[in-house]
Enzyme design. Sequence first.
Site, mmCIF file in Angstrom:
data_model
loop_
_atom_site.group_PDB
_atom_site.id
_atom_site.type_symbol
_atom_site.label_atom_id
_atom_site.label_comp_id
_atom_site.label_asym_id
_atom_site.label_seq_id
_atom_site.Cartn_x
_atom_site.Cartn_y
_atom_site.Cartn_z
ATOM 1 N N VAL A 497 0.825 -1.213 0.000
ATOM 2 C CA VAL A 497 0.000 0.000 0.000
ATOM 3 C C VAL A 497 0.855 1.257 0.000
ATOM 4 O O VAL A 497 2.042 1.218 0.287
ATOM 5 C CB VAL A 497 -0.957 0.016 1.213
ATOM 6 N N GLU A 498 0.222 2.397 -0.300
ATOM 7 C CA GLU A 498 0.880 3.708 -0.353
ATOM 8 C C GLU A 498 2.093 3.700 -1.286
ATOM 9 O O GLU A 498 3.129 4.288 -1.004
ATOM 10 C CB GLU A 498 1.304 4.157 1.051
ATOM 11 N N GLY A 499 1.972 2.983 -2.404
ATOM 12 C CA GLY A 499 3.083 2.854 -3.343
ATOM 13 C C GLY A 499 3.799 1.542 -3.116
ATOM 14 O O GLY A 499 4.410 1.336 -2.073
#
Length: 815
Positions: A497-499
């Site tokens: 997540v988040e990249g």
Amino acid sequence: MASVLSILAFVFLLFFIFYRRLSLHTGAVVLVLAWLLLGLSSPIFLHPLSLLTLFAGLALLLYTPLRIRVLSAPAMAGLKKMMPPMSDTEREALDAGTTWWEKELFSGRPDWSVFEEIDLSELTAEEQAFIDGETNELCALLSEWQIHHESKDLSPEVWQFIKDKGFLGLIIPPAYGGLGFSAYAQSRVVSKIASRSTVAAVTVMVPNSLGPGELLLKYGSDEQKNYWLPRLAKGDELPCFGLTSPEAGSDAGAIPDTGVVCEQDYDGKRVLGVKLNFSKRWITLAPVATVVGLAFRLSDPDGLIGNEVERGISCALVPATLPGVEIGRRHNPGSAFMNGPITGEDVFIPMDMLIGGQDYIGQGWRMLVECLGAGRGVSLPALSTAGGEMSYLLVGAFARIRRQFGIPVGKFEGVQEASAEIAASAYMLEAYRALVTRALEDGAPSVLTAMAKYHATESLRGVVNHSMDILGGRGVQMGPRNFMALVYQTVPIAITVEGANILTRSMIIFGQGAMRCHPYLADELAALSDESADALPRFDGLLMAHLGHTAEVFSRGILLGLSGGLLAKPKCGNSELSARWYRHINRYSAVFAASADIALLTLGGDLKRRELLSARLGDVHSQLVIACAILKFHDAQTPDEANALHAEYALKHCFMSMNTALAAYYRNLPIKALGVTLKAAFFPWGMPQWTPSDDEVRALGELIMQPSSVRNLLADKVYLSPDPEDAQGRILYTYQLLAAVEKDYEHFLSLDKQGELAGDSVAEKLASAVAGGQLNQAQADAIAAYDDCRYDSLLTDAFDASLDKVDVRPLRPEA
């Protein structure tokens, strides 16, 4: 011989000029004087051809019109052809956020006075009271096994507690009904919850990181803030944010979801607004959200708000009750937090639902990138830090309790090799958290937070894998007794997540870092794309400054390498340990800056596609930051052997990682001879061997099992259950009993091994020891109580045939 010595002296003079970064004119004067003086001992310097070369070179550098015509104009034309076109999305991402200490490290000549002035954040009295009070109360309500395998959700009691006590408004200012906590306090709250339940921690962290709350605070209109923020703070509204689409994950700039400007009836009135069509997935809190933050591509085909048709990525707040919104289904990510898809078909919203209103149309990507800092720099590192600290405390305790071949398993050197890594990583994660959250007080450092997300989650992956190796079956067999398997199961979530971590490492950290942190690169690229008359003179000045910078860091790298870093003596730190390691950071900062510049100058735009090289440079930059974090944290603690041992081991790990990355970078440069030359120039005596010694491995492997200042420090940051029937509490309670009885227990085991005790069971042997006077009754009772807990702490759960209900526990053979 005199000529050779003179030439060497001249070379070192050049290094000195570049090392001291003398101005162009001062350097020229020094160079000419030195040239003439050296000519007294070596006629080669006074040869007409040598003098012609010297003065022609100086004329080229000092006479601006000549320099522009011969050097800068061709360079500018060549670079324009080499550099690939940059999309608007890429440009917005690169321009978003701020920079902090990571920029100094990229310079190759860090200003340590700046770093010395940085004080790590501390909790306010209000923040500490919330952590000791409401956060502890929440943790006491949580059972991760029940959440994961029974209810598949937080209990209604927990949900209400989270809303009532303000956990959803950690970042919202008190003026809007929130708590207004610092980034450090937010991290501490999330990590304490995560030490008890990842599901609860994720539930709390999402509204306080990338979500409508943060976007509203930074970009919302006054009307939007006044309406939404109090509702979000109280939990009257539950937010989620829809960014990821089925075909646009890491490539978020390729969002296929659309919004079309149009007019339509809304609440009985004809209003200007946007008709949305979207399909989002993997959206945390989506199944229970009442308001959806949404990113989409906006177009205006009828010219209702301007002349441009395509208006770029924009963000909006969409109530989940609007017609066309479908919400409520759940994904199953292997953890029971609420996560699911959101779809919308012909969903109409008025213009005042765009975050910030029409003024922020087309700025959605920049808004999102700048708001990623909380998720990358606070929330995900907080989860990782909690995982590292609980592994330290629980696995260290288990390694002391669990015995094989007559000794605690933590005494085996093979186990110590893994447990030392756990210890050093847990220490590093806490140090890293402290520095990154401090940086967030000064802005939104996009590169630093990307580093934090990647390295914190990767460190957790390593810690949990080592923990599972040490725990063996005790960590594998699922059940309410297992304190590690659910953490192991959720690690991939944090990684993606988040990249996604692969993308973050191979493209973002150095790609964005070079643009944001390099002293001249961003300005040079701007000059290249500028068609105005003053673009060439501006580029000329930047190019000369850039070449001077390259010569400086190259010279620093060589001279610091020749001296083994001794020439670098930054006035930073308060101990021999920190002074020594700051010198090494100084040296590696210069090596990194020079290596990065060589890559930029030789590969140009092709570096964007050389992801492996980019990733290795990013690794070096990141590890320099981590090393600074460790030293800053070490110096902030009470000095003792435990603190020094953890810091030393963690720092060696940083420099091992840098050496590995640099060696691979030099080995894989397209111009092989260049790689060989750089490695020989910067490491003339070979790359230092930073591998921890066996003595250090044994010392740290022993220390993780013992009470120490570091164990106390880490224990203070997490929730430790006092319940001996709890998955975590059982291990910690048994560990405490062992600490009180260990000397007598070892004596008892020694008597048994020597055959001095009669009987088959532990009870019979203890009775024999009391009868023989080797132990008194109080000692025997304490040993018996501990041994019962010891055996119980080693058991794994058994279930009925359906794996539904926990069955009777295994009994001891002698019972």
